[in-house]
Write a protein that holds these residues in place. Structure first.
Motif, short mmCIF file in Angstrom:
data_model
loop_
_atom_site.label_atom_id
_atom_site.label_comp_id
_atom_site.label_asym_id
_atom_site.label_seq_id
_atom_site.Cartn_x
_atom_site.Cartn_y
_atom_site.Cartn_z
N ASP A 108 0.83 -1.21 0.00
CA ASP A 108 0.00 0.00 0.00
C ASP A 108 0.87 1.26 0.00
O ASP A 108 0.54 2.26 0.64
CB ASP A 108 -0.95 0.03 1.20
N GLY A 109 2.01 1.18 -0.67
CA GLY A 109 2.86 2.35 -0.85
C GLY A 109 3.84 2.62 0.28
O GLY A 109 4.60 3.57 0.23
N ARG A 110 3.85 1.76 1.34
CA ARG A 110 4.76 1.99 2.47
C ARG A 110 5.54 0.72 2.79
O ARG A 110 5.00 -0.37 2.79
CB ARG A 110 3.99 2.43 3.70
N ARG A 123 8.47 4.96 0.40
CA ARG A 123 7.14 5.09 -0.19
C ARG A 123 7.28 4.90 -1.69
O ARG A 123 8.15 5.50 -2.32
CB ARG A 123 6.58 6.48 0.11
N GLY A 124 6.41 4.05 -2.25
CA GLY A 124 6.45 3.79 -3.68
C GLY A 124 5.55 2.64 -4.04
O GLY A 124 4.74 2.18 -3.23
N PRO A 125 5.68 2.14 -5.28
CA PRO A 125 4.85 1.01 -5.70
C PRO A 125 5.18 -0.24 -4.88
O PRO A 125 6.29 -0.39 -4.38
CB PRO A 125 5.23 0.81 -7.17
N ASP A 126 4.19 -1.11 -4.77
CA ASP A 126 4.38 -2.34 -3.99
C ASP A 126 5.59 -3.12 -4.49
O ASP A 126 5.82 -3.23 -5.70
CB ASP A 126 3.13 -3.21 -4.05
N LEU A 144 11.44 8.23 -1.41
CA LEU A 144 10.54 7.87 -2.50
C LEU A 144 11.29 6.94 -3.44
O LEU A 144 12.40 7.24 -3.87
CB LEU A 144 10.08 9.13 -3.24
N GLU A 146 11.22 3.68 -6.66
CA GLU A 146 10.57 3.04 -7.80
C GLU A 146 11.34 1.76 -8.07
O GLU A 146 12.50 1.63 -7.67
CB GLU A 146 10.61 3.96 -9.04
#
Length: 149
Positions: A108-110, A123-126, A144, A146
């Motif tokens: 969920d982004g965390r 924080r980012g994509p699963d 952040l 990716e």
């Protein structure tokens, strides 16, 4: 007051210079140092030429104070130079563009990533634990990320 001004001696100027130099010790950033030096210079000039009128003494003090303060200001401005490492004290900025391993799955982004001997929130994509991610930015203490290619 007029009697005092008409009988200014070099001791008065040296005392003013000394007081300004003492006040400089308490953190005036260099300006009182140069104004104190201007007062001392007027004191020395008054010692050499004791017949200077008080008006001329104050005029010399004002001009020397302005000249020395401008000198100090220009010197301070020219002393500022660019750092070899602009991100030295910006913790996390040096990590942007680098690739790291996901320590706790990003859901969920965390999640968390392993950076050297520490762990940073991310924080980012699963992404699953053990996958590689690239840091693209920073928001406070959160990196952040990716997926790395």
């Amino acid at each position: 007051m007029w009697a005092f001004l008409q009988h200014l001696s070099f001791w008065d100027w040296l005392a003013l210079g000394t007081v300004l130099l003492i006040l400089e010790v308490f953190g005036a950033g260099g300006y009182l140092l140069w104004i104190g030096m201007a007062a001392a210079a007027v004191g020395v000039l008054t010692f050499v030429v004791p017949d200077l009128s008080w008006e001329l003494q104050f005029l010399l003090f004002g001009l020397l104070s302005i000249a020395t303060a401008l000198y100090w200001w220009r010197r301070q401005r020219s002393a500022v130079r660019q750092s070899d490492e602009p991100n030295l004290n910006l913790r996390g900025q040096e990590l942007i563009g680098k690739t790291f391993v996901v320590h706790e799955a990003i859901v969920d982004g965390r999640g968390k990533i392993k950076v050297a001997d520490g762990v940073w929130m991310a924080r980012g994509p699963d992404a699953v634990t053990g996958s590689r991610v690239r840091v693209t930015g920073q928001q406070g203490a959160i990196l952040l990320v990716e997926p790395a290619e």
